[in-house]
Design an enzyme around this catalytic site. Structure first.
Site, PDB file in Angstrom:
ATOM      1  N   THR A  90      11.365   2.834  -5.648  1.00  0.00           N
ATOM      2  CA  THR A  90      11.194   4.241  -5.303  1.00  0.00           C
ATOM      3  C   THR A  90      12.461   4.804  -4.680  1.00  0.00           C
ATOM      4  O   THR A  90      12.729   6.001  -4.774  1.00  0.00           O
ATOM      5  CB  THR A  90      10.007   4.403  -4.335  1.00  0.00           C
ATOM      6  OG1 THR A  90       8.848   3.789  -4.914  1.00  0.00           O
ATOM      7  CG2 THR A  90       9.699   5.861  -4.072  1.00  0.00           C
ATOM      8  N   TYR A  99      10.484  -9.859  -6.762  1.00  0.00           N
ATOM      9  CA  TYR A  99       9.751  -8.809  -7.468  1.00  0.00           C
ATOM     10  C   TYR A  99       9.597  -9.220  -8.928  1.00  0.00           C
ATOM     11  O   TYR A  99      10.542  -9.186  -9.711  1.00  0.00           O
ATOM     12  CB  TYR A  99      10.501  -7.492  -7.359  1.00  0.00           C
ATOM     13  CG  TYR A  99       9.698  -6.261  -7.737  1.00  0.00           C
ATOM     14  CD1 TYR A  99       8.386  -6.335  -8.189  1.00  0.00           C
ATOM     15  CD2 TYR A  99      10.265  -4.993  -7.629  1.00  0.00           C
ATOM     16  CE1 TYR A  99       7.660  -5.201  -8.517  1.00  0.00           C
ATOM     17  CE2 TYR A  99       9.549  -3.846  -7.953  1.00  0.00           C
ATOM     18  CZ  TYR A  99       8.254  -3.965  -8.393  1.00  0.00           C
ATOM     19  OH  TYR A  99       7.534  -2.834  -8.718  1.00  0.00           O
ATOM     20  N   LYS A 116       6.062 -10.126  -5.229  1.00  0.00           N
ATOM     21  CA  LYS A 116       5.502  -8.805  -5.515  1.00  0.00           C
ATOM     22  C   LYS A 116       5.322  -8.693  -7.024  1.00  0.00           C
ATOM     23  O   LYS A 116       6.263  -8.943  -7.782  1.00  0.00           O
ATOM     24  CB  LYS A 116       6.439  -7.711  -4.998  1.00  0.00           C
ATOM     25  CG  LYS A 116       5.924  -6.292  -5.245  1.00  0.00           C
ATOM     26  CD  LYS A 116       6.915  -5.263  -4.727  1.00  0.00           C
ATOM     27  CE  LYS A 116       6.408  -3.850  -5.014  1.00  0.00           C
ATOM     28  NZ  LYS A 116       7.382  -2.816  -4.616  1.00  0.00           N
TER      29      LYS A 116
END
Length: 314
Positions: free
Chosen positions: A46, A133, A158
């Site tokens: 983000t 991730y 994640k």
């Protein structure tokens, strides 16, 4: 490191000259912490990690650490080449960041063994812990996640893939191997929509992009989630989160650019996105503005007043 609570993924504000607007960033992070975020993940997806230089990632991380002022942990994105990731990690360690989110390498596809080497080399040279991730070109089998969990500096995974069968097998394998403190996160866009399913397979943590522009709505969801309040969760999904995903899915890149523009809808402009992302269309922003207004009116009617989200999940 205990990351129980609502995880805040701030956007990265840019000034008119294209540089990182450190003053806006500091306010954005400080406001999020004050609103009840349990941790800050700066310069991640983000936060447009893909568009930042190594120096800018370290700058963003430094500002986030200073703005959080020790109230919550601050973790920062890293990735790219092994050398760049290590340089970033060392700079962030000096800045006081408490951990890293290691994003997949871009452009190149590699074998699982090569990806393990990628993670291993970065984690071994990082002065701070690493969360991996899993998404795009960096996806691991359950047995390999167990191997990653054995690395002293890797503390979590994640998931941005959304394969719940794989995640159930992964969580089961890691727990069976004795890694009870290894953390699992839901990293899908608008993770609230899929979070009940993720919790059912042993993934209790999630990243909230909505918190970056509507902390009141994100916190209302988190409190209901932590309390196992299915009736409220269903209502929030129906009245806000699912309609939001419909707007988000109108254009590629909206999972970042719409979130950033949404902050401007609330009177907190955080600047443009960097190429190749593009600004949302005016009609889509109008729809989001109306959705936010409707959802907030309904929240007030139901007395779902925002509270703190730093406690543990139920």
């Amino acid at each position: 490191m205990d990351l129980q609570g609502l995880l805040f993924f701030p956007v990265t504000p840019f000034a008119n000259d294209g540089s990182v607007d450190v003053d806006l960033l500091a306010r954005h992070v400080a406001d999020g912490v004050a609103a009840g975020a349990a941790s800050v993940f700066a310069a991640c997806g983000t936060g447009e990690f893909h568009a930042l230089t190594v120096a800018e990632v370290i700058e963003v991380g430094t500002v986030a650490v200073e703005a959080a002022a020790g109230r919550v942990p601050v973790l920062v994105g890293t990735g790219g080449s092994v050398a760049a990731a290590i340089e970033t990690a060392r700079g962030l360690g000096r800045a006081g960041a408490e951990g890293l989110l290691l994003l997949p390498p871009y452009l190149i596809l590699a074998s699982e063994r090569g990806l393990v080497d990628y993670v291993s080399q970065i984690a071994a040279s990082s002065p701070i812990p690493v969360i991996v991730y899993q998404r795009s070109g960096m996806i691991f089998s359950p047995d390999v996640v167990v191997e990653l969990a054995k690395l002293p500096n890797v503390i979590g995974l994640k998931d941005g893939v959304g394969d719940l069968t794989r995640m159930q097998a992964t969580v089961s394998a890691v727990r069976a191997a004795g890694f009870d403190s290894f953390m699992f996160f839901n990293g899908l866009p608008t993770a609230e929509v899929s979070m009940r399913a993720y919790r059912a397979v042993g993934v209790p943590l999630y990243s909230s992009a909505v918190f970056a522009f509507a902390p009141d709505i994100a916190l209302a969801f988190y409190r209901a989630f932590a309390a196992d309040d299915d009736e409220t969760l269903e209502w929030l999904l129906r009245e806000f989160f699912i309609p939001f995903t419909r707007i988000r899915d109108r254009q590629l890149g909206y999972h970042v650019s719409l979130v950033k523009a949404a902050a401007s809808v609330d009177g907190r402009p955080l600047g443009p996105v960097r190429a190749p992302l593009t600004a949302p269309l005016a009609a889509d922003l109008d729809d989001l503005r109306n959705l936010l207004a409707t959802a907030r009116t309904a929240l007030e009617e139901r007395s779902l007043v925002a509270g703190d989200a730093t406690g543990a999940h139920a």
